[in-house]
Enzyme design. Structure first.
Site, PDB file in Angstrom:
ATOM      1  CB  CYS A  30      -3.839  22.534  19.180  1.00  0.00           C
ATOM      2  SG  CYS A  30      -4.470  23.126  17.627  1.00  0.00           S
ATOM      3  CB  CYS A  69      -1.072  23.143  11.623  1.00  0.00           C
ATOM      4  SG  CYS A  69      -1.031  21.435  12.166  1.00  0.00           S
ATOM      5  CE1 TYR A 114       0.628  -3.352  -1.851  1.00  0.00           C
ATOM      6  CE2 TYR A 114       2.347  -4.802  -1.017  1.00  0.00           C
ATOM      7  CZ  TYR A 114       1.056  -4.608  -1.449  1.00  0.00           C
ATOM      8  OH  TYR A 114       0.193  -5.671  -1.482  1.00  0.00           O
ATOM      9  CB  CYS A 153       0.167   2.529   7.751  1.00  0.00           C
ATOM     10  SG  CYS A 153      -0.660   2.030   6.257  1.00  0.00           S
ATOM     11  CB  CYS A 194      -4.583  16.211  16.474  1.00  0.00           C
ATOM     12  SG  CYS A 194      -3.208  16.864  15.544  1.00  0.00           S
ATOM     13  CD  GLU A 221       3.634   2.859  -5.811  1.00  0.00           C
ATOM     14  OE1 GLU A 221       3.948   2.488  -4.674  1.00  0.00           O
ATOM     15  OE2 GLU A 221       2.517   3.289  -6.105  1.00  0.00           O
ATOM     16  CG  ASP A 275       5.532   0.793   3.503  1.00  0.00           C
ATOM     17  OD1 ASP A 275       4.520   0.779   4.242  1.00  0.00           O
ATOM     18  OD2 ASP A 275       6.248   1.799   3.354  1.00  0.00           O
ATOM     19  CB  CYS A 309      -8.861  21.053  13.805  1.00  0.00           C
ATOM     20  SG  CYS A 309      -7.714  20.213  12.703  1.00  0.00           S
TER      21      CYS A 309
HETATM   22  N1  SAH Z   1       7.269   2.406   0.790  1.00  0.00           N
HETATM   23  C1  SAH Z   1       6.867   3.732   0.397  1.00  0.00           C
HETATM   24  C2  SAH Z   1       5.364   3.875   0.109  1.00  0.00           C
HETATM   25  C3  SAH Z   1       4.420   3.235   1.061  1.00  0.00           C
HETATM   26  S1  SAH Z   1       2.723   3.717   0.861  1.00  0.00           S
HETATM   27  C4  SAH Z   1       7.316   4.763   1.413  1.00  0.00           C
HETATM   28  O1  SAH Z   1       7.698   4.397   2.531  1.00  0.00           O
HETATM   29  O2  SAH Z   1       7.353   5.945   1.093  1.00  0.00           O
HETATM   30  C5  SAH Z   1       2.021   2.400  -0.042  1.00  0.00           C
HETATM   31  C6  SAH Z   1       2.273   2.459  -1.519  1.00  0.00           C
HETATM   32  O3  SAH Z   1       1.653   1.320  -2.110  1.00  0.00           O
HETATM   33  C7  SAH Z   1       1.698   3.673  -2.238  1.00  0.00           C
HETATM   34  O4  SAH Z   1       2.732   4.293  -2.956  1.00  0.00           O
HETATM   35  C8  SAH Z   1       0.639   3.062  -3.194  1.00  0.00           C
HETATM   36  O5  SAH Z   1       0.562   3.754  -4.412  1.00  0.00           O
HETATM   37  C9  SAH Z   1       1.162   1.659  -3.394  1.00  0.00           C
HETATM   38  N2  SAH Z   1       0.211   0.615  -3.786  1.00  0.00           N
HETATM   39  C10 SAH Z   1      -1.088   0.489  -3.439  1.00  0.00           C
HETATM   40  N3  SAH Z   1      -1.586  -0.677  -3.893  1.00  0.00           N
HETATM   41  C11 SAH Z   1      -0.588  -1.320  -4.542  1.00  0.00           C
HETATM   42  C12 SAH Z   1      -0.473  -2.588  -5.199  1.00  0.00           C
HETATM   43  N4  SAH Z   1      -1.510  -3.418  -5.282  1.00  0.00           N
HETATM   44  N5  SAH Z   1       0.721  -2.928  -5.729  1.00  0.00           N
HETATM   45  C13 SAH Z   1       1.790  -2.095  -5.638  1.00  0.00           C
HETATM   46  N6  SAH Z   1       1.743  -0.888  -5.021  1.00  0.00           N
HETATM   47  C14 SAH Z   1       0.572  -0.500  -4.474  1.00  0.00           C
END
Ligand code: SAH
Length: 466
Positions: free
Chosen positions: A72, A168, A320, A418, A81, A341, A391, A78
């Site tokens: 790149c 990009c 989440y 993550c 990355c 969520e 998640d 930048c």
């Molecule tokens: N599972 C989804 C989103 C994952 S990202 C996907 O794969 O697309 C994490 C998510 O958690 C975000 O949408 C964020 O808004 C939410 N979040 C953050 N804190 C939270 C909480 N305390 N309770 C519920 N959701 C929450």
């Protein structure tokens, strides 16, 4: 001790989340920019703090085995990355080691194997979303010397200085036409780029998102106002670009570095795009959270689905859940899915997506998972889960939520993470609460960056109390 401007030689052992190499001299930590793990460098000390120093690599004395010349043109300047100086194979090794280290050191799991990371065949051109800041640069040479001109690009690392970029390498081929159209529009329409320092000017960011399965592309300008001059000029050129289905504005009049404002105003065509994950259709607004790597998203969700071990009889919680991507992906294989969520708009999207796919066994609740789950289970014991999927964002799960999950005794827990450090911390709590860590599968969602996703399967250890 170090002094400013001193030259020192050291070996780089690791890398930070923002891409600085980490080395040590007599136990003292030195963060070195432009260096990757495995390099031995001659570095100049730029700043000395109590417990660490910051340095810049001036010469690579012995390059790391996987060091490459980045493909790149803006690598290094930048901030996007951090690993562009490493071959893809070494990037994967680094991420594998990061997950293993966390599982062993933070989680204390000495003998839980970490499966080999799932990487991509082509680690470029994978992103379905671009977010480009707009600003002004003073022209230095040629005609118009000293004049301000609009610039689009990326932020340099640790700063809000814009590195001018025409394309990009991580985005889909064709996105550069959108950037060129916006640049041309800024030059001809009189719409002024936003100035972060004064809070004046109009156009702040260009957002673009593409549905990989449909090819549909939405373009959204984040603006310090509610309209743009000569909008039809911009639309006229955008609509000729392959895939573009709509142009909208997102209103952000605050003097803040938060990119998005609350309100989105449609201008032309459709505000949302449609994408498919497997055979489930999703309508996605420009501001909604949506995984940025469609190829690896499928790998991630397929792994989560197989770990969930669904037969069609299970009650599944998806905590989440964002816009319900995992929930709806699992719904066809479960009796009932309950998503939770915190962002209200995301839940609206999730409900609309359930309807659109005629998935009547998925329901969604707004609120913090740690508040909503105990409340729902107290109100209605029939929602007791067989499988719980979590998640969470990087900070991981609230401890109280993990305790609630343990008290509900699901047969399996699927943890999509993550951040391996908070994952390992949370796995320890779940393991101490009676769950066995069966599988740890890293998935590379973000080639080029230091981030890594991991899917973990935990099963309840049977304890017969008689
Ligand atoms: N599972 C989804 C989103 C994952 S990202 C996907 O794969 O697309 C994490 C998510 O958690 C975000 O949408 C964020 O808004 C939410 N979040 C953050 N804190 C939270 C909480 N305390 N309770 C519920 N959701 C929450």
């Amino acid at each position: 001790m170090f002094v400013k401007n001193q030259l020192t030689e050291l070996k780089i052992e690791d890398i930070t989340d923002t891409g600085e190499g980490i080395g040590h001299i007599n136990g003292f930590t030195v963060f070195v920019s432009r260096a990757v793990p495995g390099d031995t460098v001659r570095a100049r000390i730029i700043k000395v703090k109590k417990t660490y120093a910051i340095a810049k690599a001036e010469e690579i004395l012995v390059p790391a085995a996987g060091r490459v010349e980045p493909e790149c043109p803006v690598a290094g300047s930048c901030g996007g990355c951090q690993l562009s100086y490493m071959s893809y194979a070494s990037q994967l090794m680094l991420k594998q080691k990061k997950v293993e280290d966390c599982i062993r050191r933070i989680g204390g799991f000495a003998d839980v194997p970490v499966l080999p990371i799932l990487g991509m065949d082509n680690p470029f051109g994978y992103r379905n979303k671009g977010q480009f800041p707009v600003g002004s640069l003073i022209r230095k040479e040629g005609a118009g010397d000293g004049k301000k001109e609009p610039v689009l690009g990326f932020y340099a690392g640790h700063s809000h200085r814009i590195v001018p970029t025409k394309e990009c390498m991580m985005l889909w081929p064709g996105h550069e036409k959108i950037l060129a159209a916006v640049r041309e529009y800024l030059l001809t329409s009189g719409a002024k780029p936003y100035d972060e320092e004064t809070g004046k000017g109009l156009v702040r960011h260009v957002l673009m998102r593409r549905g990989a399965a449909t090819g549909q592309v939405s373009v959204c300008l984040v603006v310090n106002g509610r309209s743009i001059p000569k909008a039809e000029l911009l639309w006229e050129s955008l609509r000729q670009i392959e895939g573009v289905v709509g142009l909208c504005l997102n209103v952000n009049t605050e003097q803040t570095n938060v990119i998005l404002g609350r309100e989105t105003i449609p201008l032309f065509g459709s505000v949302t795009i449609t994408d498919f994950i497997g055979d489930v259709a999703f309508e996605i607004s420009p501001t909604a959270f949506y995984q940025v790597n469609p190829v690896q998203m499928k790998v991630l969700y397929d792994t989560a689905l197989s770990y969930a071990g669904l037969t069609g009889q299970e009650v599944v919680w998806d905590l989440y859940c964002g816009i319900g991507t995992i929930s709806l992906f699992l719904a066809k294989h479960a009796k009932r899915v309950i998503g939770v969520e915190i962002v209200e708009d995301a839940v609206k999207n999730a409900k609309a997506n359930a309807k659109r796919n005629r998935l009547t066994n998925a329901e969604f609740h707004v609120g913090a998972a740690e508040d909503v789950v105990p409340r729902l289970i107290a109100e209605d014991p029939s929602v007791k889960p067989d499988v719980v999927v979590v998640d969470p964002p990087r900070k991981g799960c609230e401890k109280s939520l993990l305790e609630t999950i343990l008290s509900m005794e699901p047969a399996r827990i699927v943890y999509v993470s993550c951040d391996p450090a908070t994952l390992a911390r949370d796995l320890r709590i779940l393991a101490d609460g009676g769950y066995r860590v069966d599988r740890v599968q890293p998935v590379d969602q973000f080639p080029g960056s230091v981030h890594v996703e991991t899917v973990v399967l935990l099963s309840k250890v049977n304890t017969y109390k008689e």
